[in-house]
Design a protein around this motif. Structure first.
Motif, PDB file in Angstrom:
ATOM      1  N   GLY A 157       0.818  -1.200   0.000  1.00 29.14           N
ATOM      2  CA  GLY A 157       0.000   0.000   0.000  1.00 29.14           C
ATOM      3  C   GLY A 157       0.853   1.251   0.000  1.00 29.14           C
ATOM      4  N   GLN A 158       1.956   1.231   0.736  1.00 27.27           N
ATOM      5  CA  GLN A 158       2.860   2.378   0.766  1.00 27.27           C
ATOM      6  C   GLN A 158       3.471   2.624  -0.615  1.00 27.27           C
ATOM      7  OE1 GLN A 158       5.387   0.918   3.881  1.00 27.27           O
ATOM      8  NE2 GLN A 158       4.251   1.960   5.507  1.00 27.27           N
ATOM      9  N   ASN A 159       3.898   1.554  -1.279  1.00 26.71           N
ATOM     10  CA  ASN A 159       4.463   1.691  -2.620  1.00 26.71           C
ATOM     11  C   ASN A 159       3.425   2.235  -3.597  1.00 26.71           C
ATOM     12  OD1 ASN A 159       6.481   0.978  -4.858  1.00 26.71           O
ATOM     13  ND2 ASN A 159       4.703  -0.240  -5.436  1.00 26.71           N
ATOM     14  N   ASN A 160       2.210   1.704  -3.524  1.00 23.70           N
ATOM     15  CA  ASN A 160       1.165   2.145  -4.452  1.00 23.70           C
ATOM     16  C   ASN A 160       0.740   3.585  -4.188  1.00 23.70           C
ATOM     17  OD1 ASN A 160       1.180  -0.310  -5.780  1.00 23.70           O
ATOM     18  ND2 ASN A 160      -0.441  -1.190  -4.503  1.00 23.70           N
ATOM     19  N   LEU A 161       0.731   3.988  -2.917  1.00 25.05           N
ATOM     20  CA  LEU A 161       0.419   5.380  -2.602  1.00 25.05           C
ATOM     21  C   LEU A 161       1.529   6.294  -3.135  1.00 25.05           C
ATOM     22  CD1 LEU A 161      -1.475   7.386  -1.255  1.00 25.05           C
ATOM     23  CD2 LEU A 161      -0.274   6.988   0.911  1.00 25.05           C
ATOM     24  N   GLY A 162       2.775   5.832  -3.044  1.00 27.28           N
ATOM     25  CA  GLY A 162       3.873   6.585  -3.623  1.00 27.28           C
ATOM     26  C   GLY A 162       3.696   6.799  -5.115  1.00 27.28           C
ATOM     27  N   GLN A 163       3.215   5.782  -5.806  1.00 26.50           N
ATOM     28  CA  GLN A 163       2.976   5.918  -7.246  1.00 26.50           C
ATOM     29  C   GLN A 163       1.847   6.900  -7.528  1.00 26.50           C
ATOM     30  OE1 GLN A 163       2.438   1.870  -8.584  1.00 26.50           O
ATOM     31  NE2 GLN A 163       4.615   1.646  -9.028  1.00 26.50           N
ATOM     32  N   CYS A 164       0.858   6.936  -6.640  1.00 23.30           N
ATOM     33  CA  CYS A 164      -0.219   7.929  -6.805  1.00 23.30           C
ATOM     34  C   CYS A 164       0.359   9.344  -6.776  1.00 23.30           C
ATOM     35  CB  CYS A 164      -1.268   7.764  -5.704  1.00 23.30           C
ATOM     36  SG  CYS A 164      -2.311   6.297  -5.874  1.00 23.30           S
TER      37      CYS A 164
ATOM     38  N   TRP B 115       6.954   7.839   0.643  1.00 29.48           N
ATOM     39  CA  TRP B 115       6.221   6.580   0.739  1.00 29.48           C
ATOM     40  C   TRP B 115       7.021   5.415   0.155  1.00 29.48           C
ATOM     41  CZ3 TRP B 115       2.560   5.877   4.043  1.00 29.48           C
ATOM     42  CH2 TRP B 115       1.770   6.949   4.446  1.00 29.48           C
ATOM     43  N   TYR B 116       7.783   5.678  -0.919  1.00 28.36           N
ATOM     44  CA  TYR B 116       8.665   4.637  -1.454  1.00 28.36           C
ATOM     45  C   TYR B 116       9.694   4.222  -0.400  1.00 28.36           C
ATOM     46  CZ  TYR B 116       6.986   5.533  -6.261  1.00 28.36           C
ATOM     47  OH  TYR B 116       6.224   5.671  -7.398  1.00 28.36           O
ATOM     48  N   GLN B 117      10.213   5.213   0.318  1.00 29.69           N
ATOM     49  CA  GLN B 117      11.209   4.936   1.359  1.00 29.69           C
ATOM     50  C   GLN B 117      10.618   4.047   2.454  1.00 29.69           C
ATOM     51  OE1 GLN B 117      14.724   6.653   1.794  1.00 29.69           O
ATOM     52  NE2 GLN B 117      14.678   4.612   2.700  1.00 29.69           N
ATOM     53  N   LEU B 118       9.401   4.352   2.899  1.00 28.57           N
ATOM     54  CA  LEU B 118       8.744   3.549   3.927  1.00 28.57           C
ATOM     55  C   LEU B 118       8.544   2.117   3.454  1.00 28.57           C
ATOM     56  CD1 LEU B 118       6.055   6.110   5.193  1.00 28.57           C
ATOM     57  CD2 LEU B 118       8.025   5.253   6.480  1.00 28.57           C
ATOM     58  N   SER B 119       8.139   1.970   2.201  1.00 25.97           N
ATOM     59  CA  SER B 119       7.938   0.634   1.640  1.00 25.97           C
ATOM     60  C   SER B 119       9.265  -0.104   1.521  1.00 25.97           C
ATOM     61  CB  SER B 119       7.267   0.752   0.271  1.00 25.97           C
ATOM     62  OG  SER B 119       7.113  -0.516  -0.330  1.00 25.97           O
TER      63      SER B 119
ATOM     64  N   PHE C 239       9.214  -3.846  -4.717  1.00 26.26           N
ATOM     65  CA  PHE C 239       8.646  -2.799  -5.580  1.00 26.26           C
ATOM     66  C   PHE C 239       9.022  -1.417  -5.044  1.00 26.26           C
ATOM     67  CE2 PHE C 239       5.910  -6.490  -6.164  1.00 26.26           C
ATOM     68  CZ  PHE C 239       5.863  -6.589  -7.537  1.00 26.26           C
ATOM     69  N   GLY C 240       8.903  -1.254  -3.728  1.00 26.35           N
ATOM     70  CA  GLY C 240       9.289   0.011  -3.121  1.00 26.35           C
ATOM     71  C   GLY C 240      10.772   0.282  -3.283  1.00 26.35           C
ATOM     72  N   GLN C 241      11.598  -0.752  -3.150  1.00 28.58           N
ATOM     73  CA  GLN C 241      13.046  -0.592  -3.325  1.00 28.58           C
ATOM     74  C   GLN C 241      13.387  -0.189  -4.752  1.00 28.58           C
ATOM     75  OE1 GLN C 241      14.154  -4.510  -2.000  1.00 28.58           O
ATOM     76  NE2 GLN C 241      14.569  -3.841   0.105  1.00 28.58           N
ATOM     77  N   ASP C 242      12.709  -0.804  -5.713  1.00 28.89           N
ATOM     78  CA  ASP C 242      12.956  -0.478  -7.122  1.00 28.89           C
ATOM     79  C   ASP C 242      12.558   0.970  -7.420  1.00 28.89           C
ATOM     80  OD1 ASP C 242      13.456  -1.053  -9.968  1.00 28.89           O
ATOM     81  OD2 ASP C 242      11.282  -0.954 -10.159  1.00 28.89           O
ATOM     82  N   ASN C 243      11.401   1.375  -6.929  1.00 26.95           N
ATOM     83  CA  ASN C 243      10.954   2.747  -7.183  1.00 26.95           C
ATOM     84  C   ASN C 243      11.825   3.773  -6.456  1.00 26.95           C
ATOM     85  OD1 ASN C 243       8.806   2.299  -8.978  1.00 26.95           O
ATOM     86  ND2 ASN C 243       7.438   1.719  -7.301  1.00 26.95           N
ATOM     87  N   LEU C 244      12.304   3.405  -5.271  1.00 29.28           N
ATOM     88  CA  LEU C 244      13.202   4.296  -4.544  1.00 29.28           C
ATOM     89  C   LEU C 244      14.509   4.465  -5.330  1.00 29.28           C
ATOM     90  CD1 LEU C 244      13.367   5.854  -1.824  1.00 29.28           C
ATOM     91  CD2 LEU C 244      14.632   3.886  -0.935  1.00 29.28           C
ATOM     92  N   ALA C 245      14.989   3.382  -5.909  1.00 27.40           N
ATOM     93  CA  ALA C 245      16.208   3.449  -6.713  1.00 27.40           C
ATOM     94  C   ALA C 245      16.023   4.360  -7.922  1.00 27.40           C
ATOM     95  CB  ALA C 245      16.596   2.046  -7.167  1.00 27.40           C
TER      96      ALA C 245
ATOM     97  N   VAL D  39      14.366  13.775  -4.491  1.00 27.96           N
ATOM     98  CA  VAL D  39      15.536  13.617  -3.647  1.00 27.96           C
ATOM     99  C   VAL D  39      16.765  13.973  -4.484  1.00 27.96           C
ATOM    100  CG1 VAL D  39      15.893  11.197  -4.279  1.00 27.96           C
ATOM    101  CG2 VAL D  39      16.671  12.010  -2.029  1.00 27.96           C
ATOM    102  N   ALA D  40      17.872  14.303  -3.823  1.00 33.77           N
ATOM    103  CA  ALA D  40      19.105  14.602  -4.556  1.00 33.77           C
ATOM    104  C   ALA D  40      19.580  13.368  -5.309  1.00 33.77           C
ATOM    105  CB  ALA D  40      20.190  15.080  -3.589  1.00 33.77           C
ATOM    106  N   GLN D  41      19.994  13.584  -6.571  1.00 38.12           N
ATOM    107  CA  GLN D  41      20.420  12.461  -7.402  1.00 38.12           C
ATOM    108  C   GLN D  41      21.649  11.784  -6.794  1.00 38.12           C
ATOM    109  OE1 GLN D  41      23.130  11.692  -9.443  1.00 38.12           O
ATOM    110  NE2 GLN D  41      22.149   9.970 -10.503  1.00 38.12           N
ATOM    111  N   SER D  42      21.655  10.431  -6.801  1.00 40.80           N
ATOM    112  CA  SER D  42      22.777   9.683  -6.241  1.00 40.80           C
ATOM    113  C   SER D  42      22.895   8.347  -6.957  1.00 40.80           C
ATOM    114  CB  SER D  42      22.600   9.461  -4.733  1.00 40.80           C
ATOM    115  OG  SER D  42      23.588   8.587  -4.238  1.00 40.80           O
ATOM    116  N   ASP D  43      23.950   8.191  -7.763  1.00 40.09           N
ATOM    117  CA  ASP D  43      24.158   6.930  -8.474  1.00 40.09           C
ATOM    118  C   ASP D  43      24.445   5.787  -7.500  1.00 40.09           C
ATOM    119  OD1 ASP D  43      23.787   8.101 -10.947  1.00 40.09           O
ATOM    120  OD2 ASP D  43      25.922   8.525 -11.247  1.00 40.09           O
ATOM    121  N   ASN D  44      25.196   6.084  -6.460  1.00 41.58           N
ATOM    122  CA  ASN D  44      25.541   5.035  -5.497  1.00 41.58           C
ATOM    123  C   ASN D  44      24.300   4.507  -4.771  1.00 41.58           C
ATOM    124  OD1 ASN D  44      28.281   5.169  -6.094  1.00 41.58           O
ATOM    125  ND2 ASN D  44      28.685   6.710  -4.511  1.00 41.58           N
TER     126      ASN D  44
END
Length: 541
Positions: free
Chosen positions: A356-363, A380-384, A391-397, A406-411
């Motif tokens: 739900g947290q990931n999907n709310l992030g997508q909203c 919300w992606y971070q919480l997921s 899914f939340g980890q992929d979207n956070l990446a 968020v500030a861009q970070s390749d690492n």
């Protein structure tokens, strides 16, 4: 027990069985003699006469008369009568209304009686636990549960284990909690059997003893092994056949995911239905997923939506709320409505559901049902992601890679893609391939890139299939092989990837003309950027 036999209820009686006609005769005679002795002050006769009235074994069932005789015996310090009287006050039996203060008083007298009664100790513990006639005191509750548990009371053994598991009134101790769960489970307590299964499922309170056989582990007082899916299934089944809905749902999930036994969707649906018959919300959501995907039943998204709705409307089932939100997003069984989708995703997310947290992030990222807000999407992606949701980890990446909210970070992007990829997220696996190939957030490594592309391609990711075709075509990270390249391009083309269709034509020309790999062609194949993932995530166990 045959239909012509009667079992005397066990709370205040022995477990004697005898034919019904003898039972009637004996009860009538017993009532007569107990009454003669009772009116003369015989304490055991008073208690036994109360039992006969309490269970309807006298002339008639008469709870008020039972209370009268229990009281006379209790006032003569009969510990079991005191416990019985406490239960009558607790449940309002034989009186107009329950009286929790009186219940606590009689439970306490019985529990502290030299002829101690473990039922009373358990009852007194419940008073302190629930604030019946006394202020809530979890320390005293745990203390009385322990006293009763040490006398072998199965309910108190389970209750003490719960206190130890959660640190309620005692110091948290999973090893001791596990021990008490198994002691209670081996006495047939279905709740303890369920908790014992959870201990085996997650390895809670376990100590390693790899020499113990499975049979030894089952029959011992408590299991000393780490996670044990087979024993978890064993205890879930023990509890489920006694009718505990949580265990029925979890046994269904064992069949669903092949946990401790062979995967069997039909049996999973069977156990979900048993739990659903008791209005079990999580089972309703699980059954909805079976209908959504055609697992063990004919695929029917409208029926799935009905089960998701029932689960969501329970109020506390965040799995069902997330899935019901997906129904509004996709238009399954209801008209599409982004506002209602966002509403249900939020209800699920605020209860801690990572999907739900990931999907709310997508909203928030896409402006579905709410104003476009990348910073809120990132939150919300971070919480997921912090809960391990792939899914939340992929979207956070993606957010870190592109600087979304968020500030861009390749690492950071590399780290989160790797976490999601390790959990099987094909989009993240393909992204890991891209980063390794380009040396973004890591050292350039074509072999590692090919490994990640291949993992994603085998899961059906069309972009990874295209990329894997390129690896074999150009010999990047793998040995050049036009036939293997053709295989991957074909898979991508079957998913309507335009670039893959063009590459198939090129590869075919190269193979038949035996043109060396690397010869340029006049056609220009545009790079097709991979779009962000907007697919909603459903719950997984």
């Amino acid at each position: 027990m045959t239909p012509t036999q009667v079992q005397v209820p066990t709370r205040f009686s022995t477990n004697k069985f005898f034919p019904a006609h003898e039972h009637a005769k004996r009860s009538s005679d017993a009532t007569y003699w107990y009454r003669r002795a009772g009116v003369r002050g015989h304490v055991y006769a008073q208690y036994n006469l109360g039992r006969l009235y309490f269970f309807g074994l006298a002339d008639e069932l008469d709870a008020a008369e039972a209370v009268r005789w229990f009281r006379q015996a209790a006032e003569q310090d009969h510990s079991t009568a005191q416990d019985a009287l406490g239960e009558c006050y607790e449940k309002g039996l034989g009186m107009e209304d329950p009286d929790q203060e009186e219940a606590r008083k009689w439970y306490k007298l019985s529990a502290e009686n030299p002829n101690v009664d473990e039922e009373a100790q358990n009852g007194l513990a419940l008073c302190y636990q629930n604030g019946w006639g006394v202020d809530v005191d979890l320390r005293k509750a745990a203390n009385w549960f322990r006293k009763a548990a040490e006398q072998g009371h199965p309910y108190s053994e389970n209750a003490l284990a719960i206190c130890l598991e959660n640190g309620a009134g005692v110091e948290k101790n999973l090893v001791e909690a596990r021990e008490w769960y198994f002691k209670s489970a081996n006495q047939g307590n279905m709740y303890a059997q369920y908790h014992s299964a959870r201990c085996c499922e997650f390895g809670w309170g376990a100590e390693v003893n790899m020499q113990a056989t499975r049979r030894d582990r089952i029959i011992s007082d408590f299991v000393i092994n780490m996670t044990d899916p087979y024993l978890a299934e064993y205890w879930f089944r023990k509890s489920a056949v006694q009718g505990f809905s949580d265990a029925q749902n979890n046994l269904g999930m064992c069949y669903h995911y092949g946990f401790g036994l062979a995967q069997n969707f039909h049996f999973a649906v069977e156990w979900y239905n048993k739990a659903v018959a008791q209005q079990h919300a999580h089972a309703q959501s699980n059954l909805g997923e079976c209908y959504e995907n055609g697992w063990g039943v004919e695929k029917d998204v409208e029926t799935a939506a009905q089960w998701y709705r029932l689960a969501a409307e329970k109020g506390e089932n965040h799995h069902g709320q997330n899935n019901w939100g997906r129904c509004y997003l996709e238009g399954w069984g209801v008209a599409k409505n982004n506002n209602l989708a966002e509403y249900w995703f939020r209800k699920s997310a605020t209860q801690g559901n990572s999907y739900g947290q990931n999907n709310l992030g997508q909203c928030y990222e896409l402006g579905r049902g709410v104003e476009h807000d990348l910073e809120e999407a990132f939150r919300w992606y971070q919480l997921s992601a912090d809960q391990g949701n792939p899914f939340g980890q992929d979207n956070l990446a993606r957010c870190y890679e592109s600087g979304l909210g968020v500030a861009q970070s390749d690492n950071a992007a590399f780290d989160w893609y790797q976490k999601a990829g390790d959990k099987g997220n094909d989009h993240a696996q393909n992204s890991m391939g891209r980063l390794c190939k380009a040396g973004i957030g890591c050292h350039k490594d074509l072999k590692e890139a090919a490994l990640w592309f291949n993992r994603a391609a085998t899961r059906g990711n069309v972009y990874a299939q295209m990329n894997m075709g390129n690896c074999f075509r150009d010999g990047e990270g793998v040995e050049k092989n036009l036939e293997r390249a053709k295989e991957f391009y074909q898979k991508a083309a079957e998913q309507e990837h335009a670039g893959a269709k063009l590459e198939l034509v090129r590869i075919q020309k190269a193979i038949f003309a035996k043109i060396p790999t690397g010869v340029s062609f006049p056609e220009v194949v545009p790079k097709i950027p991979e779009p962000p993932v907007v697919k909603t995530a459903k719950n997984e166990w």
